[in-house]
Design a protein around this motif. Structure first.
Motif, short mmCIF file in Angstrom:
data_model
loop_
_atom_site.label_atom_id
_atom_site.label_comp_id
_atom_site.label_asym_id
_atom_site.label_seq_id
_atom_site.Cartn_x
_atom_site.Cartn_y
_atom_site.Cartn_z
N ASN A 110 -10.87 6.75 2.73
CA ASN A 110 -11.11 5.30 2.58
C ASN A 110 -9.87 4.44 2.73
N THR A 111 -8.78 5.00 3.23
CA THR A 111 -7.57 4.23 3.51
C THR A 111 -7.30 4.31 5.00
N THR A 112 -7.08 3.15 5.62
CA THR A 112 -6.74 3.13 7.04
C THR A 112 -5.24 2.92 7.19
N TYR A 113 -4.59 3.88 7.84
CA TYR A 113 -3.17 3.82 8.12
C TYR A 113 -2.99 3.31 9.55
N VAL A 114 -2.06 2.39 9.71
CA VAL A 114 -1.78 1.81 11.02
C VAL A 114 -0.36 2.20 11.41
N TYR A 115 -0.22 2.78 12.60
CA TYR A 115 1.06 3.29 13.08
C TYR A 115 1.58 2.32 14.13
N LEU A 116 2.79 1.82 13.90
CA LEU A 116 3.35 0.74 14.70
C LEU A 116 4.68 1.13 15.31
N SER A 117 4.96 0.58 16.49
CA SER A 117 6.24 0.78 17.15
C SER A 117 6.67 -0.54 17.77
N GLU A 118 7.93 -0.86 17.62
CA GLU A 118 8.47 -2.07 18.24
C GLU A 118 8.56 -1.86 19.75
N ASP A 119 8.07 -2.83 20.51
CA ASP A 119 8.08 -2.71 21.98
C ASP A 119 9.48 -2.51 22.54
N ASP A 120 10.44 -3.31 22.09
CA ASP A 120 11.80 -3.25 22.63
C ASP A 120 12.60 -2.08 22.09
N ASN A 121 12.14 -1.48 21.00
CA ASN A 121 12.87 -0.38 20.38
C ASN A 121 11.86 0.62 19.81
N PRO A 122 11.35 1.53 20.67
CA PRO A 122 10.31 2.45 20.21
C PRO A 122 10.73 3.36 19.05
N LEU A 123 12.03 3.46 18.80
CA LEU A 123 12.48 4.25 17.65
C LEU A 123 12.24 3.52 16.34
N ASN A 124 11.96 2.22 16.42
CA ASN A 124 11.61 1.44 15.23
C ASN A 124 10.12 1.62 15.01
#
Length: 78
Positions: free
Chosen positions: A22-36
């Motif tokens: 019942n928890t939705t995790y959202v995985y994000l990456s910065e476009d200009d810096n995919p290591l972020n």
């Protein structure tokens, strides 16, 4: 959710959303810096969704493990 979210003036690409217990995790990456790369979870207040940080190190570890398990074949090819 949209394809991008803005957090503190930075646009992040939504890489994936995984729902666990019942928890939705959202995985994000910065476009200009995919290591972020970061993980947030969705909370619903009324009819609006918000992204918030995870509660503790154990939740962070678990969230990364969920992502790895779902994408391990892609990760191992890169």
């Amino acid at each position: 959710m949209e394809d991008y979210v803005n957090i503190k003036g930075i646009d992040y690409l939504i890489l994936d959303e995984i729902k666990i217990n019942n928890t939705t995790y959202v995985y994000l990456s910065e476009d200009d810096n995919p290591l972020n790369f970061m993980v947030r979870k969705v909370v619903l207040e009324g009819d609006k969704e918000y992204l918030i940080g995870l509660d503790n190190d154990e939740e962070v570890t678990n969230a990364f493990n969920y992502y790895y398990q779902k994408h391990k074949e892609e990760i191992s090819r890169s």
